[in-house]
Design a protein around this motif. Sequence first.
Motif, PDB file in Angstrom:
ATOM      1  N   LEU A  24       0.850  -1.186  -0.257  1.00  0.00           N
ATOM      2  CA  LEU A  24       0.036  -0.113  -0.117  1.00  0.00           C
ATOM      3  C   LEU A  24       0.700   1.067   0.066  1.00  0.00           C
ATOM      4  N   ILE A  33      -8.311   9.273  -2.714  1.00  0.00           N
ATOM      5  CA  ILE A  33      -8.803   9.089  -1.660  1.00  0.00           C
ATOM      6  C   ILE A  33      -9.541  10.397  -0.823  1.00  0.00           C
ATOM      7  N   ARG A  56      -5.763  -5.653   8.054  1.00  0.00           N
ATOM      8  CA  ARG A  56      -5.936  -4.328   7.557  1.00  0.00           C
ATOM      9  C   ARG A  56      -5.040  -3.222   8.160  1.00  0.00           C
ATOM     10  N   PHE A  83      -7.687   0.488   5.757  1.00  0.00           N
ATOM     11  CA  PHE A  83      -7.667  -0.179   4.421  1.00  0.00           C
ATOM     12  C   PHE A  83      -7.537  -1.593   4.387  1.00  0.00           C
ATOM     13  N   GLU A 107      -9.142  -4.040  -1.385  1.00  0.00           N
ATOM     14  CA  GLU A 107      -8.132  -2.709  -1.732  1.00  0.00           C
ATOM     15  C   GLU A 107      -8.869  -1.495  -1.607  1.00  0.00           C
ATOM     16  N   PHE A 158     -10.605   1.791   0.929  1.00  0.00           N
ATOM     17  CA  PHE A 158     -10.422   2.706   2.433  1.00  0.00           C
ATOM     18  C   PHE A 158     -12.018   2.728   2.778  1.00  0.00           C
TER      19      PHE A 158
END
Length: 360
Positions: free
Chosen positions: A80, A118, A134, A165, A170, A172
């Motif tokens: 990530l 995001i 996570r 996340f 994959e 948020f």
Amino acid sequence: MCGKLVLILWIGALIGCGGTSSTTSSITPAPTPAPTPTPTPTPTPTPTPTPTTQGQWSTLPYTMPINPIHAALLNTGKVLVIAGSGNDRHNAFPISTNPDYEAAVWDTQSGTIMAQRIAWDMFCNGASTMPDGRVLIQGGTSVYGTEIAGNADTPFEGLANSAIFDPTTEMFSAAESTAHGRWYPTLTELGDGRIMTTSGLDENGNVNNTSEIYSAGWGPEIPGNPSGFDPSFVFNFSLYPRMHLLPTGQVFLSAPLPETLIFDPTKQTWAFLAGTIYGEVTGSRFYGSSVLLPMTPENNYDPRSSFWAATIQPPKQQRSSTSDSPHPFGCLALRWQCPVWKWKPRFYPTVQCLSPAAQA
């Protein structure tokens, strides 16, 4: 006869210059033997590192499409990557009314990188992987600090936002916010799987001198007022404090301040542990790296932390008399009755975990 005598005297004079007494003898001296040349030693070849024992760096044929500010290894083997505004004030409020805050998932096997937008600016967040795989992200940038000659004239202001996340989807998802903003916080997983966030700049640009612990949500603020100091001493956390979970369940704060601390999650209290060679509270080890060394049977499973400093030179009287290197590293054995830092000089530090034999 006269010419012969002159020739003999001249030869004798030359012989005398060579270190032998003058003589009128007609005997011709033996020639000086030629010196024997000294053989040139054959240099020992430097061993060539092998990838199987020491690893090997290579440059990938592709680049990251976003600025890789933060990264976390996922339980899927992917990585990530979080950029947020990417350290670009023109890609953040209030300069931009439509900022492009981004993150990405990098598949190191296939080489594919999937970027996504995001919801808020995660630039300068803190993050930690949760027990289920996570990733908890907390804090970020609310307002960029203004700069004059490369120095922040007004501080950054932090966000209280949190997100989780999920490496399976994959994606948020929003999580509960902390009580106040945090820019440059440190997130630490505790022994029971909970996550603690510490320090950062709040929504007003002041140091958030508290910790909070996340379970299903964030718990109450824990003040950063360690015991063991003179009552007149005012303590403030540094930004991005270096934190390590110990086998005892306690948390060790190793840097960058001159004071190192210990946190008891059960009592939720901080205490002074040991001092360093630095006498000023100016973040003098701010860009250093810290690592908790491996615990093995050979070292009786003693937890030891190594810190490598990399910012400001210590005073001359604190430097090694045998080295002009200004940046020392220290090692603290945490099971000693009275922990004391040991220092050695180093320049441009890099921290890595060594094999047990190399730690002796």
